[in-house]
Scaffold this motif. Sequence first.
Motif, PDB file in Angstrom:
ATOM      1  N   ARG A  96      27.903 -28.153   2.112  1.00 17.38           N
ATOM      2  CA  ARG A  96      26.730 -29.017   1.889  1.00 17.38           C
ATOM      3  C   ARG A  96      26.156 -29.487   3.229  1.00 17.38           C
ATOM      4  O   ARG A  96      24.946 -29.420   3.468  1.00 17.38           O
ATOM      5  CB  ARG A  96      27.136 -30.244   1.067  1.00 17.38           C
ATOM      6  CG  ARG A  96      27.460 -29.998  -0.390  1.00 17.38           C
ATOM      7  CD  ARG A  96      27.868 -31.310  -1.072  1.00 17.38           C
ATOM      8  NE  ARG A  96      28.229 -31.116  -2.457  1.00 17.38           N
ATOM      9  CZ  ARG A  96      27.354 -31.048  -3.461  1.00 17.38           C
ATOM     10  NH1 ARG A  96      26.062 -31.166  -3.196  1.00 17.38           N
ATOM     11  NH2 ARG A  96      27.760 -30.872  -4.699  1.00 17.38           N
ATOM     12  N   ARG A  97      27.050 -29.964   4.074  1.00 15.74           N
ATOM     13  CA  ARG A  97      26.607 -30.498   5.367  1.00 15.74           C
ATOM     14  C   ARG A  97      26.061 -29.388   6.261  1.00 15.74           C
ATOM     15  O   ARG A  97      25.122 -29.607   7.036  1.00 15.74           O
ATOM     16  CB  ARG A  97      27.762 -31.220   6.048  1.00 15.74           C
ATOM     17  CG  ARG A  97      28.243 -32.421   5.250  1.00 15.74           C
ATOM     18  CD  ARG A  97      29.289 -33.217   5.983  1.00 15.74           C
ATOM     19  NE  ARG A  97      29.764 -34.338   5.174  1.00 15.74           N
ATOM     20  CZ  ARG A  97      30.370 -35.411   5.651  1.00 15.74           C
ATOM     21  NH1 ARG A  97      30.575 -35.529   6.967  1.00 15.74           N
ATOM     22  NH2 ARG A  97      30.767 -36.366   4.851  1.00 15.74           N
ATOM     23  N   ALA A  98      26.667 -28.198   6.165  1.00 17.77           N
ATOM     24  CA  ALA A  98      26.176 -27.070   6.964  1.00 17.77           C
ATOM     25  C   ALA A  98      24.752 -26.710   6.564  1.00 17.77           C
ATOM     26  O   ALA A  98      23.914 -26.377   7.419  1.00 17.77           O
ATOM     27  CB  ALA A  98      27.096 -25.868   6.784  1.00 17.77           C
ATOM     28  N   ALA A  99      24.458 -26.782   5.253  1.00 21.64           N
ATOM     29  CA  ALA A  99      23.106 -26.472   4.778  1.00 21.64           C
ATOM     30  C   ALA A  99      22.115 -27.525   5.258  1.00 21.64           C
ATOM     31  O   ALA A  99      20.960 -27.210   5.576  1.00 21.64           O
ATOM     32  CB  ALA A  99      23.097 -26.387   3.249  1.00 21.64           C
ATOM     33  N   GLU A 100      22.571 -28.770   5.331  1.00 17.98           N
ATOM     34  CA  GLU A 100      21.695 -29.852   5.793  1.00 17.98           C
ATOM     35  C   GLU A 100      21.453 -29.781   7.295  1.00 17.98           C
ATOM     36  O   GLU A 100      20.376 -30.131   7.781  1.00 17.98           O
ATOM     37  CB  GLU A 100      22.327 -31.209   5.453  1.00 17.98           C
ATOM     38  CG  GLU A 100      22.383 -31.526   3.969  1.00 17.98           C
ATOM     39  CD  GLU A 100      23.149 -32.812   3.681  1.00 17.98           C
ATOM     40  OE1 GLU A 100      23.866 -33.284   4.593  1.00 17.98           O
ATOM     41  OE2 GLU A 100      23.035 -33.333   2.557  1.00 17.98           O
ATOM     42  N   ARG A 101      22.473 -29.344   8.035  1.00 13.31           N
ATOM     43  CA  ARG A 101      22.423 -29.408   9.495  1.00 13.31           C
ATOM     44  C   ARG A 101      22.403 -28.023  10.140  1.00 13.31           C
ATOM     45  O   ARG A 101      22.794 -27.868  11.297  1.00 13.31           O
ATOM     46  CB  ARG A 101      23.641 -30.196  10.001  1.00 13.31           C
ATOM     47  CG  ARG A 101      23.755 -31.564   9.353  1.00 13.31           C
ATOM     48  CD  ARG A 101      25.085 -32.226   9.624  1.00 13.31           C
ATOM     49  NE  ARG A 101      25.212 -33.486   8.897  1.00 13.31           N
ATOM     50  CZ  ARG A 101      26.279 -34.278   8.928  1.00 13.31           C
ATOM     51  NH1 ARG A 101      27.324 -33.938   9.648  1.00 13.31           N
ATOM     52  NH2 ARG A 101      26.302 -35.398   8.230  1.00 13.31           N
ATOM     53  N   ARG A 102      21.943 -27.053   9.396  1.00 13.05           N
ATOM     54  CA  ARG A 102      21.977 -25.667   9.879  1.00 13.05           C
ATOM     55  C   ARG A 102      21.256 -25.528  11.216  1.00 13.05           C
ATOM     56  O   ARG A 102      20.285 -26.228  11.489  1.00 13.05           O
ATOM     57  CB  ARG A 102      21.354 -24.740   8.840  1.00 13.05           C
ATOM     58  CG  ARG A 102      19.892 -25.001   8.582  1.00 13.05           C
ATOM     59  CD  ARG A 102      19.425 -24.323   7.292  1.00 13.05           C
ATOM     60  NE  ARG A 102      17.996 -24.515   7.057  1.00 13.05           N
ATOM     61  CZ  ARG A 102      17.463 -25.655   6.625  1.00 13.05           C
ATOM     62  NH1 ARG A 102      18.221 -26.709   6.403  1.00 13.05           N
ATOM     63  NH2 ARG A 102      16.156 -25.741   6.422  1.00 13.05           N
ATOM     64  N   SER A 103      21.757 -24.616  12.019  1.00 11.75           N
ATOM     65  CA  SER A 103      21.156 -24.335  13.323  1.00 11.75           C
ATOM     66  C   SER A 103      21.115 -22.827  13.509  1.00 11.75           C
ATOM     67  O   SER A 103      21.903 -22.097  12.886  1.00 11.75           O
ATOM     68  CB  SER A 103      21.983 -24.971  14.442  1.00 11.75           C
ATOM     69  OG  SER A 103      23.239 -24.315  14.545  1.00 11.75           O
ATOM     70  N   PRO A 104      20.205 -22.336  14.348  1.00 13.70           N
ATOM     71  CA  PRO A 104      20.151 -20.894  14.592  1.00 13.70           C
ATOM     72  C   PRO A 104      21.490 -20.335  15.072  1.00 13.70           C
ATOM     73  O   PRO A 104      21.898 -19.241  14.665  1.00 13.70           O
ATOM     74  CB  PRO A 104      19.067 -20.769  15.671  1.00 13.70           C
ATOM     75  CG  PRO A 104      18.172 -21.941  15.432  1.00 13.70           C
ATOM     76  CD  PRO A 104      19.101 -23.056  15.034  1.00 13.70           C
ATOM     77  N   ALA A 105      22.189 -21.080  15.910  1.00 14.76           N
ATOM     78  CA  ALA A 105      23.468 -20.607  16.445  1.00 14.76           C
ATOM     79  C   ALA A 105      24.500 -20.451  15.336  1.00 14.76           C
ATOM     80  O   ALA A 105      25.237 -19.458  15.276  1.00 14.76           O
ATOM     81  CB  ALA A 105      23.987 -21.579  17.503  1.00 14.76           C
TER      82      ALA A 105
END
Length: 243
Positions: free
Chosen positions: A123-132
């Motif tokens: 969930r948090r990864a989807a909210e805070r996704r980054s290109p890297a």
Amino acid sequence: MTDSKKTETGNLIRPVSRATLPQEIVKALTDLIMKRVWKPGDIIPSEKELAIRFQVGRSTVREAVKSLVVIGVLDARPGEGSFVRATSSELLSGAFHWGLLLGERNLDDLVDVRVLVEVECTRRAAERRSPAMLDQLGESIADMEAHQTDHNAFMESDTRFHLAIAQAAQNPIFENIGGTIQSIGRIWYPKTYYIPETKGLTITEHRAIAEAIAAGDVQAAADAMRAHLVSAGKRLRRILSGE
């Protein structure tokens, strides 16, 4: 290592019945530690000596020892050998015992913990996704596709995928617990690779997770991770129950 310790070690290290499975070596080595034949600070026999005693290839021993190093049971010192580490935390101790005792009866408990931790991380990864981070997920999936005939390489790529998501949660405790879960998985989940469809399904499930994260769809990402963990647990149950 003293002569008496060598004798006791020799009596307990015998050829294993399923030599192609590194977890059998892990069990044998950890038995020596649990029985206090090897104590914190002791150096264990060399890779070559263990391979001879177990009557397996050195690569099998190397993978088993690496798993114990990842968990934190052994400390590998370049040029010196591998040493038994002291248990320095309850989390490490718990991971060690789970790795030893995991069976069909408590597999559901492990899956529950994975869902609680990894779904929230997703969930948090989807909210805070980054290109890297998205690049990391894409690269790990590509590596899995490229190494479907190499169990070790496939597992490394699988582990990197999950660790990238744990790191993206930006919480060091989640990351620590996620790393511990992956350490346990490195010992047990490769057993499912002998189910023909496992690798293809794993790649498909990982791709669904990555796509949902990339789209920033928090609920879809969480649902995809939950579905993956439950499916992976079912595949492991098939092996543990002897189907």
